[in-house]
Design a protein around this motif. Sequence first.
Motif, PDB file in Angstrom:
ATOM      1  N   VAL A  11       0.837  -1.206   0.000  1.00 53.33           N
ATOM      2  CA  VAL A  11       0.000   0.000   0.000  1.00 53.33           C
ATOM      3  C   VAL A  11       0.869   1.252   0.000  1.00 53.33           C
ATOM      4  O   VAL A  11       0.585   2.219  -0.725  1.00 53.33           O
ATOM      5  N   LYS A  12       1.946   1.258   0.764  1.00 58.14           N
ATOM      6  CA  LYS A  12       2.848   2.407   0.794  1.00 58.14           C
ATOM      7  C   LYS A  12       3.416   2.665  -0.595  1.00 58.14           C
ATOM      8  O   LYS A  12       3.454   3.827  -1.052  1.00 58.14           O
ATOM      9  N   ARG A  13       3.872   1.619  -1.281  1.00 55.87           N
ATOM     10  CA  ARG A  13       4.431   1.796  -2.619  1.00 55.87           C
ATOM     11  C   ARG A  13       3.383   2.318  -3.591  1.00 55.87           C
ATOM     12  O   ARG A  13       3.682   3.139  -4.463  1.00 55.87           O
ATOM     13  N   ALA A  14       2.149   1.849  -3.434  1.00 50.71           N
ATOM     14  CA  ALA A  14       1.079   2.316  -4.309  1.00 50.71           C
ATOM     15  C   ALA A  14       0.827   3.804  -4.118  1.00 50.71           C
ATOM     16  O   ALA A  14       0.584   4.541  -5.081  1.00 50.71           O
ATOM     17  N   ILE A  15       0.897   4.264  -2.866  1.00 53.54           N
ATOM     18  CA  ILE A  15       0.719   5.687  -2.577  1.00 53.54           C
ATOM     19  C   ILE A  15       1.882   6.488  -3.153  1.00 53.54           C
ATOM     20  O   ILE A  15       1.691   7.522  -3.804  1.00 53.54           O
ATOM     21  N   GLU A  16       3.101   6.009  -2.927  1.00 52.36           N
ATOM     22  CA  GLU A  16       4.287   6.716  -3.415  1.00 52.36           C
ATOM     23  C   GLU A  16       4.310   6.794  -4.937  1.00 52.36           C
ATOM     24  O   GLU A  16       4.784   7.781  -5.511  1.00 52.36           O
ATOM     25  N   ASN A  17       3.794   5.768  -5.600  1.00 55.45           N
ATOM     26  CA  ASN A  17       3.760   5.745  -7.065  1.00 55.45           C
ATOM     27  C   ASN A  17       2.519   6.424  -7.629  1.00 55.45           C
ATOM     28  O   ASN A  17       2.264   6.359  -8.833  1.00 55.45           O
ATOM     29  N   GLN A  18       1.740   7.039  -6.741  1.00 51.85           N
ATOM     30  CA  GLN A  18       0.547   7.802  -7.115  1.00 51.85           C
ATOM     31  C   GLN A  18      -0.486   6.949  -7.864  1.00 51.85           C
ATOM     32  O   GLN A  18      -1.206   7.434  -8.723  1.00 51.85           O
ATOM     33  N   LEU A  19      -0.536   5.683  -7.487  1.00 51.27           N
ATOM     34  CA  LEU A  19      -1.545   4.789  -8.056  1.00 51.27           C
ATOM     35  C   LEU A  19      -2.844   4.876  -7.264  1.00 51.27           C
ATOM     36  O   LEU A  19      -3.917   4.577  -7.789  1.00 51.27           O
ATOM     37  N   ILE A  20      -2.724   5.269  -5.997  1.00 48.98           N
ATOM     38  CA  ILE A  20      -3.896   5.455  -5.142  1.00 48.98           C
ATOM     39  C   ILE A  20      -3.669   6.677  -4.264  1.00 48.98           C
ATOM     40  O   ILE A  20      -2.533   7.130  -4.085  1.00 48.98           O
ATOM     41  N   GLU A  21      -4.739   7.195  -3.712  1.00 48.40           N
ATOM     42  CA  GLU A  21      -4.659   8.315  -2.782  1.00 48.40           C
ATOM     43  C   GLU A  21      -5.659   8.106  -1.659  1.00 48.40           C
ATOM     44  O   GLU A  21      -6.809   7.737  -1.911  1.00 48.40           O
ATOM     45  N   PHE A  22      -5.200   8.303  -0.434  1.00 52.00           N
ATOM     46  CA  PHE A  22      -6.073   8.224   0.728  1.00 52.00           C
ATOM     47  C   PHE A  22      -6.235   9.614   1.336  1.00 52.00           C
ATOM     48  O   PHE A  22      -5.270  10.374   1.440  1.00 52.00           O
ATOM     49  N   ASN A  23      -7.453   9.931   1.726  1.00 47.73           N
ATOM     50  CA  ASN A  23      -7.724  11.159   2.463  1.00 47.73           C
ATOM     51  C   ASN A  23      -8.499  10.782   3.717  1.00 47.73           C
ATOM     52  O   ASN A  23      -9.376   9.913   3.671  1.00 47.73           O
TER      53      ASN A  23
END
Length: 214
Positions: A11-23
């Motif tokens: 999940v961290k890598r997905a966020i860093e690669n801008q594949l997902i965003e959490f708010n």
Amino acid sequence: MVEGPFDFSIVKRAIENQLIEFNYYDLRQYAQPPRRQADDYPYGGGSGLVLMVEPIFKCINHLKSQRDYDEIIYFAPDGENLNQTTANFYSTKKNLLLLCGHYKGVDQRVRDNLITKEISIGDYVLSGGELAAMVFCDAVVRLIPGVISDLSSALSDSFQDNLIEPPIYTRPQTFNGWEVPKILLSGDQKKINQWKDQQSLTNTLKKRPKLMKD
């Protein structure tokens, strides 16, 4: 509570690669000042506290004014059971709004008028919906293209075809007298695939026969 587990691994890598965003949004921000109370005692008596309808209504309306949501999901023990098919479905969506209950849950008017889908991760009760939301997100995120370098790995997981995946092995070939099945060392991919298929069927019939009926 939620940010911590999402700061690791896939999940961290997905966020860093801008594949997902959490708010993340705190319901107290939408509650009446000065106390910012978001919960109260239930009408009709009984123990526990209930999240109030007004701050949830204001929060959801505010977020909907900023973007469109494919689904507004509430996590509850009596919701639809989360399974691999559900995870596959939501991995194709663009925006999801997740509401985490707490205490005894939320005012029923929230569920009747604001929520579009209710999901449960099992027939038991948690202190809040945050853990359920994290389980849901992890199951969904790993299926988004690009999150896992080899998508076929995710697509071969247990439950993808209503089957449990076959046993898996790695080095060393022998440990403590325990051997890797010879078929996996044969190099004959056709026979290996047949063995894996048979093992999946056998394991599913033995451990989760209901999946076969489904």
